[in-house]
Design an enzyme around this catalytic site. Sequence first.
Site, PDB file in Angstrom:
ATOM      1  N   GLY A 163       0.897  -1.176   0.170  1.00  0.00           N
ATOM      2  CA  GLY A 163      -0.006   0.029   0.201  1.00  0.00           C
ATOM      3  C   GLY A 163       0.877   1.078   0.024  1.00  0.00           C
ATOM      4  O   GLY A 163       0.344   2.284   0.574  1.00  0.00           O
ATOM      5  N   SER A 213       0.088   5.235  -1.535  1.00  0.00           N
ATOM      6  CA  SER A 213      -1.043   6.107  -0.855  1.00  0.00           C
ATOM      7  C   SER A 213      -1.161   6.177   0.851  1.00  0.00           C
ATOM      8  O   SER A 213      -0.812   5.345   1.487  1.00  0.00           O
ATOM      9  CB  SER A 213      -2.140   6.430  -1.440  1.00  0.00           C
ATOM     10  OG  SER A 213      -3.079   5.003  -1.313  1.00  0.00           O
ATOM     11  N   GLY A 214      -1.889   7.188   1.434  1.00  0.00           N
ATOM     12  CA  GLY A 214      -2.272   7.072   2.977  1.00  0.00           C
ATOM     13  C   GLY A 214      -0.977   6.916   3.623  1.00  0.00           C
ATOM     14  O   GLY A 214       0.255   7.173   3.530  1.00  0.00           O
ATOM     15  N   ILE A 215      -1.292   5.865   4.488  1.00  0.00           N
ATOM     16  CA  ILE A 215      -0.405   5.506   5.696  1.00  0.00           C
ATOM     17  C   ILE A 215       0.674   4.933   4.983  1.00  0.00           C
ATOM     18  O   ILE A 215       1.901   4.995   5.646  1.00  0.00           O
ATOM     19  CB  ILE A 215      -1.016   4.713   6.718  1.00  0.00           C
ATOM     20  CG1 ILE A 215      -1.989   5.377   7.480  1.00  0.00           C
ATOM     21  CG2 ILE A 215       0.078   4.016   7.766  1.00  0.00           C
ATOM     22  CD1 ILE A 215      -3.152   4.725   8.270  1.00  0.00           C
ATOM     23  N   ASP A 249       2.157  -2.347  -4.485  1.00  0.00           N
ATOM     24  CA  ASP A 249       0.876  -1.836  -4.597  1.00  0.00           C
ATOM     25  C   ASP A 249       0.012  -2.283  -5.972  1.00  0.00           C
ATOM     26  O   ASP A 249       0.896  -2.606  -6.952  1.00  0.00           O
ATOM     27  CB  ASP A 249       0.910  -0.312  -4.281  1.00  0.00           C
ATOM     28  CG  ASP A 249      -0.264   0.502  -4.003  1.00  0.00           C
ATOM     29  OD1 ASP A 249      -1.358   0.407  -4.760  1.00  0.00           O
ATOM     30  OD2 ASP A 249      -0.322   1.176  -3.027  1.00  0.00           O
ATOM     31  N   LEU A 294      -3.301  -8.055  -4.363  1.00  0.00           N
ATOM     32  CA  LEU A 294      -3.632  -8.625  -3.117  1.00  0.00           C
ATOM     33  C   LEU A 294      -4.670  -9.424  -3.087  1.00  0.00           C
ATOM     34  O   LEU A 294      -4.728 -10.307  -2.197  1.00  0.00           O
ATOM     35  CB  LEU A 294      -3.343  -7.632  -2.030  1.00  0.00           C
ATOM     36  CG  LEU A 294      -2.048  -7.013  -1.676  1.00  0.00           C
ATOM     37  CD1 LEU A 294      -1.895  -6.095  -0.618  1.00  0.00           C
ATOM     38  CD2 LEU A 294      -0.880  -8.067  -1.635  1.00  0.00           C
ATOM     39  N   SER A 353      -6.644  -1.901  13.127  1.00  0.00           N
ATOM     40  CA  SER A 353      -7.502  -0.905  13.308  1.00  0.00           C
ATOM     41  C   SER A 353      -8.207  -1.081  14.638  1.00  0.00           C
ATOM     42  O   SER A 353      -8.283  -1.885  15.222  1.00  0.00           O
ATOM     43  CB  SER A 353      -8.663  -0.999  12.184  1.00  0.00           C
ATOM     44  OG  SER A 353      -9.670  -0.052  12.502  1.00  0.00           O
ATOM     45  N   TYR A 390     -14.965  -5.704   7.242  1.00  0.00           N
ATOM     46  CA  TYR A 390     -13.825  -4.929   7.508  1.00  0.00           C
ATOM     47  C   TYR A 390     -13.595  -5.292   9.039  1.00  0.00           C
ATOM     48  O   TYR A 390     -12.518  -5.320   9.316  1.00  0.00           O
ATOM     49  CB  TYR A 390     -14.303  -3.365   7.318  1.00  0.00           C
ATOM     50  CG  TYR A 390     -13.005  -2.396   7.792  1.00  0.00           C
ATOM     51  CD1 TYR A 390     -11.915  -2.446   6.868  1.00  0.00           C
ATOM     52  CD2 TYR A 390     -12.960  -1.883   8.861  1.00  0.00           C
ATOM     53  CE1 TYR A 390     -10.823  -1.292   7.201  1.00  0.00           C
ATOM     54  CE2 TYR A 390     -11.784  -1.024   9.482  1.00  0.00           C
ATOM     55  CZ  TYR A 390     -10.703  -0.897   8.375  1.00  0.00           C
ATOM     56  OH  TYR A 390      -9.634  -0.131   8.923  1.00  0.00           O
ATOM     57  N   LYS A 445     -10.079  -7.104  10.671  1.00  0.00           N
ATOM     58  CA  LYS A 445      -9.347  -6.582  11.626  1.00  0.00           C
ATOM     59  C   LYS A 445      -9.223  -7.163  12.922  1.00  0.00           C
ATOM     60  O   LYS A 445      -8.085  -7.472  13.551  1.00  0.00           O
ATOM     61  CB  LYS A 445      -9.523  -4.960  11.876  1.00  0.00           C
ATOM     62  CG  LYS A 445      -9.466  -4.184  10.661  1.00  0.00           C
ATOM     63  CD  LYS A 445      -8.076  -4.327  10.026  1.00  0.00           C
ATOM     64  CE  LYS A 445      -7.965  -3.494   8.701  1.00  0.00           C
ATOM     65  NZ  LYS A 445      -6.393  -3.306   8.204  1.00  0.00           N
TER      66      LYS A 445
END
Length: 259
Positions: A11, A14-16, A35, A51, A115, A155, A159
């Site tokens: 990933g 982008s983002g984290i 990615d 993925l 998360s 989701y 997590k």
Amino acid sequence: MLSNKNIIVTGAASGIGAQTAKILKQQGANVIGLDRHPCTENVDQFIQVDLTDPQSIDDAVAQLENIDGLCNVAGLPPTMDRLMVMKVNLLAVKYLTENLVAKMNDGASIVNVASMAGIGWPQSVDAIKDTLENATFDNIESVCDKHDVEGPRSYFFSKEALLVWTMRERWTWRDRGIRMNCVSPGPVDTPILKDFIETLGERAEEDMKVMDRAGTAEDIAPVIAFLLSDASAWVRGINIPTDGGMSSHVMEQMHQFAK
């Protein structure tokens, strides 16, 4: 702190994931970005990977060696198809990690981005155990059906299971000094924050009122970097909530010790 360490970031586009790649580069690491989207910034090597597809993961693993760290950051939000969410957020993390261990150096570190949504795992232990032991890319639909994992629940469940898997595997590679830990962000201002607000509605609005602000990728990436560093060598199987105090608020309300 991370000079010359070879670290994979999923990933990374982008983002984290992108911010993690940036801070790792600043600390001297050689960063390999994985990615589905092209990524050239703050990575020394980029490998495109899907993925949701184990063959694509196998192809990526074949290009990797001499690995000192793995950051499993890539994830899908609760607005996405439940099977896609379960594949990317859980099955791919397990599959990639387990297939990479043989290519990791002794003393390597694995960091999974879970998360705050996983905080309820104690209420789903039996379903999580069954999923971790039996779910595959081929049968994930039937496993989800069996445990009523529908819609946005995918989701949260992914997590929850990721947290349990991290705890359960804390000593699996202890003979080689390979450790694995989790970081659990709360609401973070990344491209998928709107998906959580859309899914949770009023609940998300109430959560945001409790916090002083939404988190940022800059809040999360340094914690990931710490868990990759030698300074965390004896930290194993732990989850670090990085959520502005939100998980403490939830626990306070859950156990009724609020002021």
